[in-house]
Design a protein around this motif. Structure first.
Motif, PDB file in Angstrom:
ATOM      1  N   VAL A   1       0.902  -1.275  -0.173  1.00  0.00           N
ATOM      2  CA  VAL A   1       0.016  -0.065   0.032  1.00  0.00           C
ATOM      3  C   VAL A   1       0.718   1.120   0.038  1.00  0.00           C
ATOM      4  N   ASP A   2       0.667   2.110  -1.030  1.00  0.00           N
ATOM      5  CA  ASP A   2       1.625   3.109  -1.158  1.00  0.00           C
ATOM      6  C   ASP A   2       1.325   4.190  -0.176  1.00  0.00           C
ATOM      7  N   SER A   3      -0.107   4.503   0.311  1.00  0.00           N
ATOM      8  CA  SER A   3      -0.509   5.446   1.162  1.00  0.00           C
ATOM      9  C   SER A   3      -1.703   5.203   1.915  1.00  0.00           C
ATOM     10  N   VAL A   4      -1.683   5.588   3.082  1.00  0.00           N
ATOM     11  CA  VAL A   4      -2.706   5.528   4.167  1.00  0.00           C
ATOM     12  C   VAL A   4      -3.335   6.949   4.432  1.00  0.00           C
ATOM     13  N   ILE A   5      -4.390   7.548   4.026  1.00  0.00           N
ATOM     14  CA  ILE A   5      -4.644   8.780   4.331  1.00  0.00           C
ATOM     15  C   ILE A   5      -5.755   8.957   5.054  1.00  0.00           C
ATOM     16  N   HIS A   6      -5.691   9.563   6.244  1.00  0.00           N
ATOM     17  CA  HIS A   6      -6.652   9.490   7.258  1.00  0.00           C
ATOM     18  C   HIS A   6      -7.407  10.890   7.036  1.00  0.00           C
TER      19      HIS A   6
END
Length: 230
Positions: free
Chosen positions: A74-79
């Motif tokens: 996963v390249d990013s987790v955006i909260h």
């Protein structure tokens, strides 16, 4: 093709992030609170995957992640999800504290923990959409600001812990932004809402995409976005 996990994609800043990333061809994994919302998001963003997890119940997140069909990296987790309930400390009920801490702080921590092996595999990024309240607390904002101050602490600690794994961590602190949450805030404050007075969500998303797209030799660790001169 990058894989981006996003919370809060149903409205506001999170929705616009999802739209921008989907338009450019990124693969989205959208966190939805229930199966009906997951179907709506999958229809709005064709080709996306979903994680059905209620952020108000962080104890369910790990199981939801395990049940989802996710890529190995996963390249990013955006909260970007969040809730707000204003009130003086003397009057704010317990559930206003526990609900905001659960959604705004504990859920991001638990979702990050559950996804970290995949983020490490991509040498990816965790991005927290915080708030100006994560830096300064004003009267009537104690519970919300506490949750966002905690989110800053989470990001700062995570940044140091995950550097050895090549994971970048960014906090974005928007001022008042013209979103449905801002309209709700004005209603709680008993004030008229004029979206033209506040930051366009597209401006906040521009800062977020800059942080995500920055070349790997650098990281934007913290960025504050404030209303410009009128």
């Amino acid at each position: 093709m990058p894989h981006q996990v996003i919370t809060g994609s149903g409205s506001g800043i999170g929705r616009l992030i999802a739209e921008r990333l989907h338009e450019r061809g990124d693969r989205l994994v959208l966190v939805a609170r229930d199966a009906a919302r997951a179907e709506d998001l999958a229809a709005a963003f064709p080709g996306s995957a979903t994680i059905v997890a209620d952020l108000a119940r962080p104890e369910t997140i790990a199981r939801a992640v395990a049940a989802a069909d996710l890529p190995d990296a996963v390249d990013s987790v955006i909260h970007a999800a969040g809730i707000v309930a204003l009130g003086a400390v003397a009057a704010l009920p317990l559930d206003a504290w526990t609900s905001q801490l659960a959604v705004n702080l504990v859920a991001p921590a638990e979702l990050t923990r559950a996804l970290l092996p995949r983020v490490r595999a991509a040498r990816g990024q965790v991005l927290f959409v915080n708030s100006g309240a994560g830096l300064t607390a004003h009267p009537e904002w104690a519970a919300y600001a506490a949750s966002k101050h905690g989110l800053k602490a989470l990001a700062d600690a995570l940044r140091g812990e995950e550097a050895e794994h090549g994971v970048r961590v960014t906090s974005v602190y928007p001022g008042r932004t013209a979103t449905p949450m801002q309209a709700e805030v004005h209603a709680q404050e008993g004030a008229d809402y004029d979206p033209s007075r506040w930051i366009d969500p597209a401006s906040v998303v521009a800062a977020i995409l800059t942080a995500l797209d920055l070349p790997r030799d650098a990281v934007i660790s913290d960025v504050t976005v404030r209303p410009g001169p009128r």
